[in-house]
Design an enzyme around this catalytic site. Structure first.
Site, PDB file in Angstrom:
ATOM      1  CG  HIS A 108      -0.361   0.129   2.588  1.00  0.00           C
ATOM      2  ND1 HIS A 108       0.380  -0.935   3.046  1.00  0.00           N
ATOM      3  CD2 HIS A 108      -0.283   1.025   3.436  1.00  0.00           C
ATOM      4  CE1 HIS A 108       0.933  -0.531   4.239  1.00  0.00           C
ATOM      5  NE2 HIS A 108       0.446   0.687   4.432  1.00  0.00           N
ATOM      6  CG  ASP A 137       5.535   2.952   7.096  1.00  0.00           C
ATOM      7  OD1 ASP A 137       4.602   3.149   6.382  1.00  0.00           O
ATOM      8  OD2 ASP A 137       5.294   2.014   7.940  1.00  0.00           O
ATOM      9  CG  HIS A 138       4.595  -0.011   3.751  1.00  0.00           C
ATOM     10  ND1 HIS A 138       4.280  -1.248   3.978  1.00  0.00           N
ATOM     11  CD2 HIS A 138       3.964   0.662   4.693  1.00  0.00           C
ATOM     12  CE1 HIS A 138       3.917  -1.470   5.325  1.00  0.00           C
ATOM     13  NE2 HIS A 138       3.565  -0.409   5.611  1.00  0.00           N
ATOM     14  CG  HIS A 142       0.394   4.514   4.804  1.00  0.00           C
ATOM     15  ND1 HIS A 142      -0.271   3.512   5.353  1.00  0.00           N
ATOM     16  CD2 HIS A 142      -0.419   5.550   4.440  1.00  0.00           C
ATOM     17  CE1 HIS A 142      -1.533   4.380   5.794  1.00  0.00           C
ATOM     18  NE2 HIS A 142      -1.376   5.583   4.895  1.00  0.00           N
TER      19      HIS A 142
END
Length: 273
Positions: free
Chosen positions: A87, A91-92, A89
């Site tokens: 997804h 931090d990904h 966000h």
């Protein structure tokens, strides 16, 4: 953005991994813990490497933050064939473009704007990479673009990389209004139908039974909805998000107050609509 309603407990986490190497998480997966711990990302983002035993070709899921040492460790695991995103966000996805530059592998996500050199992923699509069959499962709710990746051949019961849809510890905050509770409950039903697969979350430890955790998550949501209903009965149907949050989360840490309010907003939307 990692997501846990119990994020204030992150400092007490038992899930502490050696950041400098890949850790075995299942027969077909390993992960490297990114150096981005925090109240919402728990110990950090788990970046996964998928490969059949003996294969030098790999798939990487969620390269995480733009940290050169972390990316070098992932790239050293083998020849990267594809980079998959659970997804949107940061931090990904923050390292996605850089990891594409380093490896030449296409980055594929549900949303086109998070793809680099690759096409958007589609629900039900089957990807062959690293000698492994990877099935794309659309699981909106945490975000509208959330995906899980099902590895049916990973051990006797298979495994599922759940991103932030299900965490290894705590419970997921819905990124309302992009994430919706109705969608999320439907996604839990869909994941539960995959049975007792190994649960490989993007934050927190690996868990043994996906279906059991789905039931636990659903029960938690129902409990929260009951609390919201009780608050509305006392405060009035048109009570504010802040007022309901005060009633339902009276002891929430100020650092994650926004997450509690986001959860309340999603639940109020679900109940009112």
């Amino acid at each position: 953005m990692g997501t846990s309603e119990n994020a204030q407990e992150a400092g007490n986490a038992e899930h502490v991994q050696e950041r400098s190497s890949l850790q075995r998480s299942s027969e077909l997966t390993r992960f490297r813990l990114a150096p981005n711990p925090g109240p919402m990302s728990l110990d950090g983002t788990n970046s996964y490497v998928i490969a059949a035993p003996g294969s030098r070709r790999i798939a990487v899921v969620d390269p995480g933050p733009e940290d050169e040492r972390h990316l070098a460790g992932l790239a050293a695991a083998g020849q990267v064939e594809v980079i998959l995103i659970t997804h949107r966000h940061a931090d990904h996805t923050a390292a996605s473009a850089r990891f594409h530059e380093l490896t030449g592998a296409p980055v594929r996500a549900a949303a086109k704007e998070y793809c680099h050199g690759g096409e958007p992923l589609e629900d039900g699509e089957v990807i062959s990479a690293g000698g492994v069959e990877i099935r794309v499962v659309a699981t909106p709710g945490h975000t509208s673009d959330s995906l899980c990746f099902h590895l049916p051949g990973d051990g006797p019961r298979g495994s599922v990389l759940t991103g932030d849809t299900i965490l290894g510890r705590g419970t997921t905050v819905l990124d309302y209004p992009d994430g919706r509770l109705g969608d999320y409950l439907a996604s839990l039903n869909r994941l539960e139908a995959l049975g007792p697969a190994t649960l490989l979350p993007a934050h927190g430890p690996v868990l043994p039974a996906l279906d059991e955790k789905c039931r636990e998550y659903r029960a938690h949501r129902e409990q929260r909805l009951d609390q919201i209903r009780a608050a509305l009965a006392e405060l009035g149907h048109d009570a504010s998000v802040a007022g309901v949050t005060d009633a339902v989360y009276p002891d929430v840490d100020p650092s994650v107050r926004w997450a509690a309010e986001t959860s309340v907003a999603a639940q109020l939307d679900y109940l009112r609509n």
